[in-house]
Design a protein around this motif. Structure first.
Motif, PDB file in Angstrom:
ATOM      1  N   ASN A  13      23.600  29.762  47.612  1.00 34.47           N
ATOM      2  CA  ASN A  13      22.581  30.741  48.032  1.00 34.47           C
ATOM      3  C   ASN A  13      23.186  32.012  48.638  1.00 34.47           C
ATOM      4  O   ASN A  13      22.463  32.793  49.267  1.00 34.47           O
ATOM      5  CB  ASN A  13      21.592  30.124  49.025  1.00 34.47           C
ATOM      6  N   ALA A  14      24.477  32.242  48.449  1.00 35.72           N
ATOM      7  CA  ALA A  14      25.084  33.480  48.936  1.00 35.72           C
ATOM      8  C   ALA A  14      24.532  34.671  48.149  1.00 35.72           C
ATOM      9  O   ALA A  14      24.385  34.608  46.924  1.00 35.72           O
ATOM     10  CB  ALA A  14      26.601  33.422  48.790  1.00 35.72           C
ATOM     11  N   VAL A  15      24.201  35.742  48.850  1.00 35.68           N
ATOM     12  CA  VAL A  15      23.700  36.966  48.212  1.00 35.68           C
ATOM     13  C   VAL A  15      24.901  37.839  47.856  1.00 35.68           C
ATOM     14  O   VAL A  15      25.647  38.279  48.737  1.00 35.68           O
ATOM     15  CB  VAL A  15      22.749  37.720  49.156  1.00 35.68           C
ATOM     16  N   LEU A  16      25.097  38.077  46.561  1.00 40.14           N
ATOM     17  CA  LEU A  16      26.281  38.773  46.078  1.00 40.14           C
ATOM     18  C   LEU A  16      25.904  40.117  45.459  1.00 40.14           C
ATOM     19  O   LEU A  16      25.206  40.157  44.441  1.00 40.14           O
ATOM     20  CB  LEU A  16      27.009  37.916  45.046  1.00 40.14           C
ATOM     21  N   PRO A  17      26.373  41.232  46.026  1.00 38.46           N
ATOM     22  CA  PRO A  17      26.148  42.541  45.407  1.00 38.46           C
ATOM     23  C   PRO A  17      27.063  42.728  44.209  1.00 38.46           C
ATOM     24  O   PRO A  17      27.924  41.885  43.917  1.00 38.46           O
ATOM     25  CB  PRO A  17      26.487  43.516  46.531  1.00 38.46           C
ATOM     26  N   ASP A  18      26.910  43.836  43.518  1.00 35.71           N
ATOM     27  CA  ASP A  18      27.725  44.099  42.324  1.00 35.71           C
ATOM     28  C   ASP A  18      29.185  44.411  42.653  1.00 35.71           C
ATOM     29  O   ASP A  18      30.065  44.200  41.816  1.00 35.71           O
ATOM     30  CB  ASP A  18      27.132  45.273  41.534  1.00 35.71           C
ATOM     31  N   HIS A  19      29.442  44.953  43.867  1.00 33.30           N
ATOM     32  CA  HIS A  19      30.794  45.397  44.217  1.00 33.30           C
ATOM     33  C   HIS A  19      31.213  44.767  45.551  1.00 33.30           C
ATOM     34  O   HIS A  19      30.588  45.010  46.584  1.00 33.30           O
ATOM     35  CB  HIS A  19      30.830  46.927  44.318  1.00 33.30           C
ATOM     36  N   ILE A  20      32.259  43.955  45.516  1.00 32.21           N
ATOM     37  CA  ILE A  20      32.771  43.260  46.701  1.00 32.21           C
ATOM     38  C   ILE A  20      34.257  43.548  46.846  1.00 32.21           C
ATOM     39  O   ILE A  20      34.978  43.659  45.846  1.00 32.21           O
ATOM     40  CB  ILE A  20      32.536  41.740  46.583  1.00 32.21           C
TER      41      ILE A  20
ATOM     42  N   ALA B  46      38.825  36.044  43.448  1.00 25.03           N
ATOM     43  CA  ALA B  46      38.217  37.039  42.567  1.00 25.03           C
ATOM     44  C   ALA B  46      37.587  36.387  41.344  1.00 25.03           C
ATOM     45  O   ALA B  46      36.487  36.766  40.918  1.00 25.03           O
ATOM     46  CB  ALA B  46      39.261  38.070  42.138  1.00 25.03           C
ATOM     47  N   ARG B  47      38.258  35.407  40.765  1.00 26.36           N
ATOM     48  CA  ARG B  47      37.701  34.710  39.605  1.00 26.36           C
ATOM     49  C   ARG B  47      36.378  34.025  39.961  1.00 26.36           C
ATOM     50  O   ARG B  47      35.425  34.050  39.172  1.00 26.36           O
ATOM     51  CB  ARG B  47      38.701  33.683  39.072  1.00 26.36           C
ATOM     52  N   LEU B  48      36.338  33.404  41.119  1.00 21.09           N
ATOM     53  CA  LEU B  48      35.106  32.741  41.558  1.00 21.09           C
ATOM     54  C   LEU B  48      33.959  33.736  41.681  1.00 21.09           C
ATOM     55  O   LEU B  48      32.836  33.473  41.230  1.00 21.09           O
ATOM     56  CB  LEU B  48      35.327  32.057  42.915  1.00 21.09           C
ATOM     57  N   LEU B  49      34.225  34.871  42.299  1.00 22.06           N
ATOM     58  CA  LEU B  49      33.177  35.875  42.505  1.00 22.06           C
ATOM     59  C   LEU B  49      32.724  36.466  41.173  1.00 22.06           C
ATOM     60  O   LEU B  49      31.525  36.718  40.973  1.00 22.06           O
ATOM     61  CB  LEU B  49      33.679  36.973  43.440  1.00 22.06           C
ATOM     62  N   LYS B  50      33.671  36.691  40.268  1.00 12.31           N
ATOM     63  CA  LYS B  50      33.298  37.212  38.946  1.00 12.31           C
ATOM     64  C   LYS B  50      32.426  36.200  38.197  1.00 12.31           C
ATOM     65  O   LYS B  50      31.430  36.571  37.559  1.00 12.31           O
ATOM     66  CB  LYS B  50      34.562  37.531  38.132  1.00 12.31           C
ATOM     67  N   ARG B  51      32.797  34.920  38.265  1.00 10.71           N
ATOM     68  CA  ARG B  51      31.998  33.896  37.598  1.00 10.71           C
ATOM     69  C   ARG B  51      30.604  33.772  38.215  1.00 10.71           C
ATOM     70  O   ARG B  51      29.660  33.375  37.537  1.00 10.71           O
ATOM     71  CB  ARG B  51      32.718  32.543  37.648  1.00 10.71           C
ATOM     72  N   ALA B  52      30.507  34.138  39.488  1.00 10.63           N
ATOM     73  CA  ALA B  52      29.210  34.078  40.181  1.00 10.63           C
ATOM     74  C   ALA B  52      28.353  35.315  39.910  1.00 10.63           C
ATOM     75  O   ALA B  52      27.223  35.399  40.403  1.00 10.63           O
ATOM     76  CB  ALA B  52      29.414  33.909  41.679  1.00 10.63           C
ATOM     77  N   GLY B  53      28.889  36.287  39.141  1.00  9.72           N
ATOM     78  CA  GLY B  53      28.089  37.435  38.743  1.00  9.72           C
ATOM     79  C   GLY B  53      28.476  38.769  39.344  1.00  9.72           C
ATOM     80  O   GLY B  53      27.853  39.785  39.034  1.00  9.72           O
TER      81      GLY B  53
END
Length: 237
Positions: free
Chosen positions: A191-198, A215-222
């Motif tokens: 349920n983490a809210v992920l913006p387009d740019h981190i 980074a791979r995890l965040l990319k896979r999460a969208g």
């Protein structure tokens, strides 16, 4: 760059009670820091460096040979210092010596460096495993990230990533072992809210194995763009 209000208030209180002293040589500190001007001048700035991974380079180049051969999973990097004398001494005291004053000095130095033009929507510190956090008492990446995030006006996502496995210390491992050591050691919190740019945030980037795994995890999460920010980048040996 003017000091943030909280740091300025601390500097005034410190000055009223105790004079600033350089943590490296003992000389009087300057600019509201426990660092003298000559020692501050010795801190190794990271230029020129690779625009993609911030690896120190002998001459200016858009990308280093390593990134040309295999691009990292993040999109850009910012590491204003090179990991070397005397910055490495302050970093060791902060990370392994319970010296929060050294961390405060490092954070102040980072705030004085020019930030990237395109800022992220969220700053995500690399997390420690709960066992390591209990042992150390604080996450050095988070403590460095707080004042920088406040100065830049960027939200701090300290709960976005979780370290699911207590890994061995990366300092004792070679490049291949580092990648293996952190594989599967992180997860994106449900349920983490992920913006387009981190921007991922850590104290030191050596081979980039930890940053790459996160980074791979965040990319896979969208997440569309992930940057790698570190106080210092280790040279290639």
């Amino acid at each position: 760059m003017p000091l943030p209000p909280l740091h300025r208030a601390f500097a005034l209180l410190h000055a009223a009670l105790l004079s600033w002293r350089c943590m490296l040589c003992g000389a009087p500190g300057v600019d509201g820091m426990d660092l003298c001007a000559p020692c501050a001048k010795e801190l190794p700035r990271n230029g020129p460096c690779c625009a993609r991974c911030a690896l120190p380079l002998p001459i200016a180049a858009a990308m280093c040979g390593q990134c040309l051969r295999r691009e990292p999973p993040w999109d850009g990097a910012w590491a204003p210092f090179r990991y070397g004398w005397p910055l490495d001494r302050l970093e060791t005291r902060f990370k392994f010596g319970d010296d929060l004053a050294a961390g405060r000095t490092l954070a102040a130095l980072w705030r004085e460096e020019p930030a990237p033009v395109e800022l992220p929507a969220l700053l995500v510190p690399v997390p420690l495993h709960r066992a390591r956090l209990r042992q150390r008492g604080y996450n050095q990446a988070l403590e460095l990230a707080r004042p920088l995030a406040a100065m830049l006006g960027i939200p701090l996502g300290q709960d976005v990533l979780v370290r699911t496995r207590d890994t061995s210390a990366q300092t004792e491992l070679d490049r291949t072992a580092r990648r293996r050591n952190v594989r599967g050691a992180f997860a994106v919190r449900e349920n983490a809210v992920l913006p387009d740019h981190i921007a991922l945030f850590d104290d030191v980037m050596t081979t980039g194995a930890t940053m790459a795994e996160c980074a791979r995890l965040l990319k896979r999460a969208g997440v569309q763009r992930v940057d790698a920010w570190a106080l210092a980048r280790a040279p290639m040996h």
